[in-house]
Write an enzyme that holds these catalytic residues in place. Structure first.
Site, mmCIF file in Angstrom:
data_model
loop_
_atom_site.group_PDB
_atom_site.id
_atom_site.type_symbol
_atom_site.label_atom_id
_atom_site.label_comp_id
_atom_site.label_asym_id
_atom_site.label_seq_id
_atom_site.Cartn_x
_atom_site.Cartn_y
_atom_site.Cartn_z
ATOM 1 N N SER A 209 0.841 -1.203 0.000
ATOM 2 C CA SER A 209 0.000 0.000 0.000
ATOM 3 C C SER A 209 0.874 1.250 0.000
ATOM 4 O O SER A 209 1.664 1.447 -0.922
ATOM 5 C CB SER A 209 -0.957 -0.050 1.194
ATOM 6 O OG SER A 209 -1.946 0.947 1.095
ATOM 7 N N ASP A 335 -9.814 -2.854 -6.417
ATOM 8 C CA ASP A 335 -9.236 -2.221 -5.234
ATOM 9 C C ASP A 335 -9.728 -0.779 -5.118
ATOM 10 O O ASP A 335 -9.430 0.061 -5.965
ATOM 11 C CB ASP A 335 -7.705 -2.260 -5.335
ATOM 12 C CG ASP A 335 -7.006 -1.701 -4.103
ATOM 13 O OD1 ASP A 335 -7.685 -1.127 -3.231
ATOM 14 O OD2 ASP A 335 -5.771 -1.847 -4.024
ATOM 15 N N HIS A 364 -8.096 -4.653 -1.556
ATOM 16 C CA HIS A 364 -6.871 -3.971 -1.130
ATOM 17 C C HIS A 364 -6.166 -4.811 -0.074
ATOM 18 O O HIS A 364 -6.663 -4.981 1.037
ATOM 19 C CB HIS A 364 -7.211 -2.588 -0.567
ATOM 20 C CG HIS A 364 -6.006 -1.752 -0.260
ATOM 21 N ND1 HIS A 364 -5.206 -1.229 -1.259
ATOM 22 C CD2 HIS A 364 -5.452 -1.349 0.919
ATOM 23 C CE1 HIS A 364 -4.222 -0.533 -0.696
ATOM 24 N NE2 HIS A 364 -4.346 -0.605 0.613
#
Length: 400
Positions: A209, A335, A364
């Site tokens: 991320s 996502d 995600h």
């Protein structure tokens, strides 16, 4: 409905099931769902790269990339995958050795080492392959996805070290500075430190991320002048503007944005006495979105004239062409943090060091698979196979 009517209704339902009609309906629905899942949900990932040799290397050494990805049949949708992963996946027990190192501004950076002293494959600590792990936005070494990567590395005999961003892992802030996706100074300090400490050990990094964004921005800045042999990036936001826009949609704000903004505010509240003289903390605490927090806090801390300027600098899509080492990037097309239209597919094809893996589902940092995806995810398997390919077949990847 009185008691007699209720009794008659239940008897009719029992009769329906007993007659086989009810079970037939259940079986038909089940069969239809299975057909839908197999035809629409379960698919092979897209492997995108402009380098045929890199593509062949990945297909040979990482067979998981050529297989159909079967998302967990009862929670394949992106929002569910994202929300459930932290609760479903296990948290392996990992014993860390914490180390605080001094940053260029006099602050301190917290590193959590998993030394893997019991490594059978690499008993010599000086040559034991090392993986630097970068968590997500408010993540630390305690995140389940970090623990899973360490577990995979342990089985292969590798050493891991987790970069805990300033101020969120329990250490005190010695200077009024935290972290952001664009500023790579702390990451540069850490990588140089690890390389000097274990100069004879192969080194690579994996970012998740925001950690993936930071890693990509570092690689775009350094090009080939990095000690890293290769890198892995999971669920990175490629364009900070598009990520912010997506997360501000009503459903995504309710499910993700509000919670993460609260976590960010909590992380700076602990060090409020350090920030009070430099920031309008009352405005920071009023932030309802990540963008508002970045506007009042992050942009001011790192000297950007506006949040737009910060987001432009933080977006890895602008630096992709300059990356000079092999990088494998995994994203899901559903996502909410990294919308599929913002994934720089065409730009990636222009750099022979980049390979994109795109799944249709996975959310995600989700990528759950199997009926009860507690021990291993699709992301874990990609991590294990790629790091092993890099460390064990390094000569092949160097010639790409």
């Amino acid at each position: 409905m009185n008691l007699q009517e209720l009794s008659a209704y239940l008897e009719s339902r029992e009769g329906l099931l007993a007659s086989g009609i009810g079970w037939s309906l259940v079986l038909c629905f089940g069969a239809a769902y299975v057909c839908y899942y197999l035809r629409t949900i379960a698919k092979k990932p897209q492997l995108i790269t402009g380098n045929e040799n890199f593509c062949q290397f990945l297909q040979d050494q990482c067979p998981v990339l050529t297989e159909i990805y079967y998302p967990t049949v009862w929670c394949w949708e992106g929002h569910l995958q994202t929300l459930l992963r932290p609760f479903i996946t296990s948290k392996p027990n990992v014993q860390y050795r914490n180390e605080l190192i001094t940053a260029t501004d006099g602050g301190q950076i917290s590193l959590d080492w998993f030394d893997n002293h019991n490594s059978i494959q690499y008993p010599d600590s000086s040559t034991r392959p090392t993986i630097l792990l970068l968590p997500g936005l408010t993540g630390t070494s305690k995140e389940s996805y970090i623990l899973h990567m360490i577990q995979q590395s342990k089985a292969l005999g590798y050493r891991c070290v987790v970069f805990n961003y300033r101020g969120i892992a329990g250490e005190n802030l010695l200077t009024p500075r935290t972290y952001c996706a664009a500023n790579t100074e702390d990451l540069e300090t850490i990588i140089d430190y690890i390389h000097k400490l274990y100069a004879s050990a192969a080194l690579m990094a994996a970012g998740v991320s925001l950690g993936g964004m930071l890693l990509l921005n570092y690689l775009g800045k350094t090009g080939k002048k990095t000690p890293l042999k290769a890198a892995l990036v999971f669920s990175a936001g490629w364009n900070a503007f598009e990520s912010a826009n997506s997360l501000e949609k009503p459903v995504n704000w309710l499910l993700f944005n509000y919670y993460l903004t609260s976590c960010l505010k909590s992380s700076v509240t602990r060090h409020r006495q350090v920030f009070d003289k430099l920031f309008n903390m009352n405005l920071v605490m009023k932030a309802k979105t990540i963008r508002e927090f970045d506007k009042q806090f992050t942009t001011v801390m790192f000297g950007y004239p506006s949040v737009e300027a910060y987001y432009e600098d933080a977006s890895p899509c602008h630096k992709l062409k300059k990356i000079g080492i092999p990088v494998l990037c995994l994203n899901s097309l559903d996502d909410a943090f990294s919308p599929n239209h913002a994934i720089p597919v065409e730009i990636a094809k222009q750099n022979t060091n980049i390979a994109l893996i795109l799944t249709s589902y996975g959310g995600h940092i989700g990528f759950l698979e199997g009926l009860w995806p507690r021990k291993c995810t699709y992301m874990d398997r990609i991590f294990k196979q790629f790091v092993q390919a890099v460390f064990e077949h390094g000569r092949k990847i160097v010639t790409l």
